[in-house]
Every structure is written in structure tokens, then in C-alpha cells.
Design an enzyme around this catalytic site. Structure first.
Site, PDB file in Angstrom:
ATOM      1  N   ASP A   1      65.112  24.092 -20.478  1.00  0.00           N
ATOM      2  CA  ASP A   1      63.939  23.259 -20.799  1.00  0.00           C
ATOM      3  C   ASP A   1      63.345  23.645 -22.159  1.00  0.00           C
ATOM      4  O   ASP A   1      63.392  24.810 -22.559  1.00  0.00           O
ATOM      5  CB  ASP A   1      62.887  23.428 -19.695  1.00  0.00           C
ATOM      6  CG  ASP A   1      61.801  22.361 -19.786  1.00  0.00           C
ATOM      7  OD1 ASP A   1      62.062  21.280 -20.364  1.00  0.00           O
ATOM      8  OD2 ASP A   1      60.694  22.605 -19.282  1.00  0.00           O
TER       9      ASP A   1
ATOM     10  N   ARG B   1      63.110  13.969 -30.811  1.00  0.00           N
ATOM     11  CA  ARG B   1      63.509  14.722 -29.607  1.00  0.00           C
ATOM     12  C   ARG B   1      65.022  14.871 -29.516  1.00  0.00           C
ATOM     13  O   ARG B   1      65.539  15.882 -29.048  1.00  0.00           O
ATOM     14  CB  ARG B   1      62.976  14.026 -28.341  1.00  0.00           C
ATOM     15  CG  ARG B   1      61.460  14.065 -28.200  1.00  0.00           C
ATOM     16  CD  ARG B   1      61.027  13.326 -26.941  1.00  0.00           C
ATOM     17  NE  ARG B   1      61.570  13.949 -25.752  1.00  0.00           N
ATOM     18  CZ  ARG B   1      61.011  14.982 -25.119  1.00  0.00           C
ATOM     19  NH1 ARG B   1      59.888  15.492 -25.552  1.00  0.00           N
ATOM     20  NH2 ARG B   1      61.577  15.485 -24.051  1.00  0.00           N
TER      21      ARG B   1
ATOM     22  N   HIS C   1      67.732  17.961 -28.368  1.00  0.00           N
ATOM     23  CA  HIS C   1      68.813  17.916 -27.374  1.00  0.00           C
ATOM     24  C   HIS C   1      70.133  18.357 -28.003  1.00  0.00           C
ATOM     25  O   HIS C   1      70.921  19.070 -27.385  1.00  0.00           O
ATOM     26  CB  HIS C   1      68.943  16.502 -26.795  1.00  0.00           C
ATOM     27  CG  HIS C   1      67.739  16.084 -25.997  1.00  0.00           C
ATOM     28  ND1 HIS C   1      67.151  16.902 -25.058  1.00  0.00           N
ATOM     29  CD2 HIS C   1      67.000  14.935 -25.986  1.00  0.00           C
ATOM     30  CE1 HIS C   1      66.109  16.292 -24.516  1.00  0.00           C
ATOM     31  NE2 HIS C   1      65.998  15.095 -25.064  1.00  0.00           N
TER      32      HIS C   1
ATOM     33  N   SER D   1      68.064  15.651 -14.747  1.00  0.00           N
ATOM     34  CA  SER D   1      67.609  15.601 -13.353  1.00  0.00           C
ATOM     35  C   SER D   1      67.537  14.160 -12.859  1.00  0.00           C
ATOM     36  O   SER D   1      67.488  13.216 -13.669  1.00  0.00           O
ATOM     37  CB  SER D   1      66.219  16.255 -13.224  1.00  0.00           C
ATOM     38  OG  SER D   1      65.226  15.404 -13.747  1.00  0.00           O
TER      39      SER D   1
ATOM     40  N   TRP E   1      65.504   9.937 -15.366  1.00  0.00           N
ATOM     41  CA  TRP E   1      65.630   8.487 -15.614  1.00  0.00           C
ATOM     42  C   TRP E   1      64.277   7.885 -15.979  1.00  0.00           C
ATOM     43  O   TRP E   1      64.198   6.806 -16.550  1.00  0.00           O
ATOM     44  CB  TRP E   1      66.175   7.754 -14.385  1.00  0.00           C
ATOM     45  CG  TRP E   1      67.568   8.136 -14.004  1.00  0.00           C
ATOM     46  CD1 TRP E   1      67.928   8.846 -12.899  1.00  0.00           C
ATOM     47  CD2 TRP E   1      68.793   7.831 -14.696  1.00  0.00           C
ATOM     48  NE1 TRP E   1      69.295   9.012 -12.868  1.00  0.00           N
ATOM     49  CE2 TRP E   1      69.856   8.390 -13.956  1.00  0.00           C
ATOM     50  CE3 TRP E   1      69.101   7.136 -15.871  1.00  0.00           C
ATOM     51  CZ2 TRP E   1      71.184   8.293 -14.340  1.00  0.00           C
ATOM     52  CZ3 TRP E   1      70.432   7.037 -16.260  1.00  0.00           C
ATOM     53  CH2 TRP E   1      71.457   7.611 -15.502  1.00  0.00           C
TER      54      TRP E   1
ATOM     55  N   ARG F   1      62.331   8.821 -18.199  1.00  0.00           N
ATOM     56  CA  ARG F   1      62.042   8.968 -19.636  1.00  0.00           C
ATOM     57  C   ARG F   1      62.254   7.644 -20.362  1.00  0.00           C
ATOM     58  O   ARG F   1      62.888   6.727 -19.822  1.00  0.00           O
ATOM     59  CB  ARG F   1      62.965  10.041 -20.224  1.00  0.00           C
ATOM     60  CG  ARG F   1      62.628  11.395 -19.661  1.00  0.00           C
ATOM     61  CD  ARG F   1      63.279  12.512 -20.422  1.00  0.00           C
ATOM     62  NE  ARG F   1      62.810  13.768 -19.866  1.00  0.00           N
ATOM     63  CZ  ARG F   1      62.885  14.939 -20.470  1.00  0.00           C
ATOM     64  NH1 ARG F   1      63.428  15.026 -21.664  1.00  0.00           N
ATOM     65  NH2 ARG F   1      62.423  16.025 -19.887  1.00  0.00           N
TER      66      ARG F   1
ATOM     67  N   LEU G   1      85.452  31.659 -15.865  1.00  0.00           N
ATOM     68  CA  LEU G   1      84.051  31.306 -15.595  1.00  0.00           C
ATOM     69  C   LEU G   1      84.007  29.964 -14.880  1.00  0.00           C
ATOM     70  O   LEU G   1      84.561  28.977 -15.362  1.00  0.00           O
ATOM     71  CB  LEU G   1      83.274  31.196 -16.921  1.00  0.00           C
ATOM     72  CG  LEU G   1      81.829  30.675 -16.805  1.00  0.00           C
ATOM     73  CD1 LEU G   1      80.909  31.723 -16.177  1.00  0.00           C
ATOM     74  CD2 LEU G   1      81.286  30.265 -18.172  1.00  0.00           C
TER      75      LEU G   1
ATOM     76  N   ARG H   1      64.545  29.896 -16.128  1.00  0.00           N
ATOM     77  CA  ARG H   1      64.000  28.667 -16.708  1.00  0.00           C
ATOM     78  C   ARG H   1      63.392  29.003 -18.064  1.00  0.00           C
ATOM     79  O   ARG H   1      62.510  29.862 -18.161  1.00  0.00           O
ATOM     80  CB  ARG H   1      62.932  28.020 -15.822  1.00  0.00           C
ATOM     81  CG  ARG H   1      62.410  26.723 -16.485  1.00  0.00           C
ATOM     82  CD  ARG H   1      61.531  25.894 -15.590  1.00  0.00           C
ATOM     83  NE  ARG H   1      61.214  24.624 -16.252  1.00  0.00           N
ATOM     84  CZ  ARG H   1      61.099  23.458 -15.649  1.00  0.00           C
ATOM     85  NH1 ARG H   1      61.277  23.376 -14.348  1.00  0.00           N
ATOM     86  NH2 ARG H   1      60.809  22.358 -16.312  1.00  0.00           N
TER      87      ARG H   1
ATOM     88  N   GLU I   1      66.442  35.431  -7.618  1.00  0.00           N
ATOM     89  CA  GLU I   1      65.397  36.061  -8.426  1.00  0.00           C
ATOM     90  C   GLU I   1      65.026  35.047  -9.507  1.00  0.00           C
ATOM     91  O   GLU I   1      65.915  34.472 -10.149  1.00  0.00           O
ATOM     92  CB  GLU I   1      65.928  37.349  -9.072  1.00  0.00           C
ATOM     93  CG  GLU I   1      66.367  38.412  -8.072  1.00  0.00           C
ATOM     94  CD  GLU I   1      65.211  38.965  -7.237  1.00  0.00           C
ATOM     95  OE1 GLU I   1      64.074  39.008  -7.751  1.00  0.00           O
ATOM     96  OE2 GLU I   1      65.443  39.337  -6.064  1.00  0.00           O
TER      97      GLU I   1
END
Ligand code: IPE
Ligand code: IPE
Ligand code: MG
Length: 260
Positions: A24, A37, A41, A69, A73, A75, A135, A192, A211
């Protein structure tokens, strides 16, 4: 790749088996620079690439990131379409590197709302990396923790209806098998960036005992050093899973004695 200083700073014994990140702060990063913006991104994709390099260098085996998320949508249409284009172009750009680095890609979330072009690139990326083991890298797109639980419940109910599962067998363990990422360990460390202290409907089920690590650093500025800091913080936590601190200490002492 993560440098050797970073690697020696983290005790490999304490590495989380699975790290989840809510990436974020892209918009605020761009705003601070008087940029659109979209530039935030784009810079965010660069930051993600660095974290994948750090994770593989440090020996983290499983990483899941939140890219879009089910609520995103809401936005502005233009931002949503820029993000969708960025997903297609970033997968194309980074796939060869990911293949070379031994990364196995998996996308979670409801794909049905995506364009055919995007769906095709997700399937191709998964197919091209499916036998990689260094990974496990999962990208959550049009994902919501509540969607995940509802979708799992629906599949489970279908199996009950068809008779392959009996209602008496329904328990937490069985429902887990229907959730996204059921093939992977539960999330140990939830990070976060961007200063907000909320889960925003990310992996609700899979983070039951994670955690939680919050940092004010905006996602495009998050780097290998910041990542190592979060891993060090994680290794300092005492995970009790309902037991007392004394019980956990006694157990780890007896394990140490048993080792020698
Ligand atoms: C996260 O950054 C990226 C996505 C949600 C796609 P934001 O775009 O939410 O950045 P802020 O929170 O506005 O700074
Ligand atoms: C969460 O960030 C989703 C992603 C990082 C993809 P948001 O910026 O959308 O979360 P809220 O709306 O501030 O909770
Ligand atoms: Mg945000």
C-alpha cells in the site's frame, strides 16, 4: 540479489515459512512527487521485483502479495484500467526473469471479471513456472478474504450435495482444503506498508495466527533492507498459539537440551 550483509543479518532458522504483503502507498508516493497515481503503481512494480530478489536470496520459500482487492473496482475507471494494463505488461516484462530465478507463480482471486487477454497471461505465467520450486510467489488479484471463504464454502457444499463429503466430516481442517493457498503453509508474517493498520479483506482465514508488521514506508520505497528489518522483527516475536510464555520457553529450552 540480497547482499551478503542482509543474509547474515537474518537467522535462517527463524525465517517465516510464508510472508504476505499488502503493498500500500503507491498513490501517496506519486502525489508527494506531483506525479499521476499511475506513476506510483509503476514504481510499485519495481519495488516488488526487488523484494522477490531479496526473498529468493534470503531463502524465503513462500510470498503472497495483494495487487488488487475485490474493493479496488470502486476506484476511478481510468485507474482500474491502468492497473489492468500494468498487470499484463508487468507479467510479460518480468516472466523470463522469474522463470530463470526459479519462481513458481500462482494467481489467487476471482478471475472471471478480467479481460480475456489478462486471463490468458495469468494462465501462461502459471504454466511456464509451474515446476519451479525456489519461491512460491502468489499474487492476489480481484481477491477478497470474504470472497475466498464464501467460494470455499460453496465448493464444499457442492461436494456435500454430490455425496463425496458427509456433513459430519465438515470441520476447520476440511474447509481449509477448499481455500486459496491450501497447498502452502499458513501465513507467519503479514506486512503492510503505507501506514494504515488494517487488513483490508486480505487473507482473513490464512492470517488467523500471523504476526502483523506495519510500516509507514510507502510501497515504492520498500526495499531489501526494509524487508530484512521486518524479518528481524518477526524473529524477535514469541509465538504462543494460545499457550503461556513460560510453556513456550520451557519447550524451546528442552529442544535445545535435546539437540546437544
Ligand atoms: C496500493 O496503493 C496499490 C493498489 C491498491 C492497487 P494505493 O493505490 O492504495 O496507494 P495509496 O493508499 O492511495 O497511497
Ligand atoms: C489494499 O489497499 C489493497 C491492495 C494493496 C491491493 P487499499 O489502499 O485498497 O486499502 P484501503 O481501501 O485503504 O483499506
Ligand atoms: Mg491504499
Amino acid at each position: 540479489m540480497a547482499n551478503s550483509k542482509q543474509q547474515s543479518e537474518v537467522s535462517l532458522v527463524d525465517l517465516p515459512a510464508h510472508v504476505a504483503i499488502v503493498m500500500d502507498g503507491n498513490g501517496r508516493w506519486a502525489k508527494k512527487r506531483l506525479m499521476p497515481r499511475a506513476a506510483g503503481h509503476k514504481a510499485g512494480v519495481g519495488a516488488l521485483n526487488k523484494i522477490i530478489e531479496s526473498a529468493t536470496g534470503l531463502g524465503v520459500k513462500c510470498l503472497t502479495v495483494f495487487a488488487f482487492s475485490s474493493e479496488n473496482w470502486n476506484r476511478p475507471k481510468l485507474e482500474v484500467s491502468i492497473l489492468m494494463d500494468l498487470f499484463v505488461s508487468s507479467i510479460k516484462k518480468y516472466l523470463p526473469e522469474l522463470i530463470k530465478a526459479g519462481v513458481c507463480l500462482q494467481f489467487i482471486g476471482d478471475r472471471s471479471a478480467f479481460s480475456e487477454k489478462l486471463i490468458r497471461s495469468l494462465v501462461e505465467a502459471e504454466e511456464a513456472t509451474k515446476s519451479n520450486t525456489r519461491l512460491k510467489f502468489n499474487i492476489a488479484m480481484n481477491y477478497g478474504g470474504r470472497w475466498d471463504i464464501a467460494a470455499a464454502t460453496k465448493s464444499l457444499l457442492e461436494d456435500v450435495q454430490s455425496g463425496s463429503v458427509s456433513t459430519d466430516d465438515v470441520n476447520e481442517e476440511l474447509l481449509s482444503k477448499y481455500m486459496s493457498l491450501s497447498n502452502l503453509p499458513e501465513v507467519d508474517l503479514f506486512i503492510r506498508t503505507g501506514g494504515e493498520h488494517r487488513i483490508s479483506n486480505f487473507l482473513l482465514w490464512q492470517c488467523a495466527y500471523s504476526e502483523l508488521y506495519f510500516t509507514d514506508v510507502l510501497w515504492p520505497d520498500f526495499n531489501g533492507e526494509e524487508f530484512v528489518q521486518s524479518l528481524q522483527w518477526f524473529s524477535s516475536r514469541q509465538r504462543r498459539f494460545g499457550r503461556t510464555g513460560e510453556q513456550v520457553e520451557t519447550e524451546s529450552d528442552s529442544r535445545k537440551v535435546g539437540k546437544h
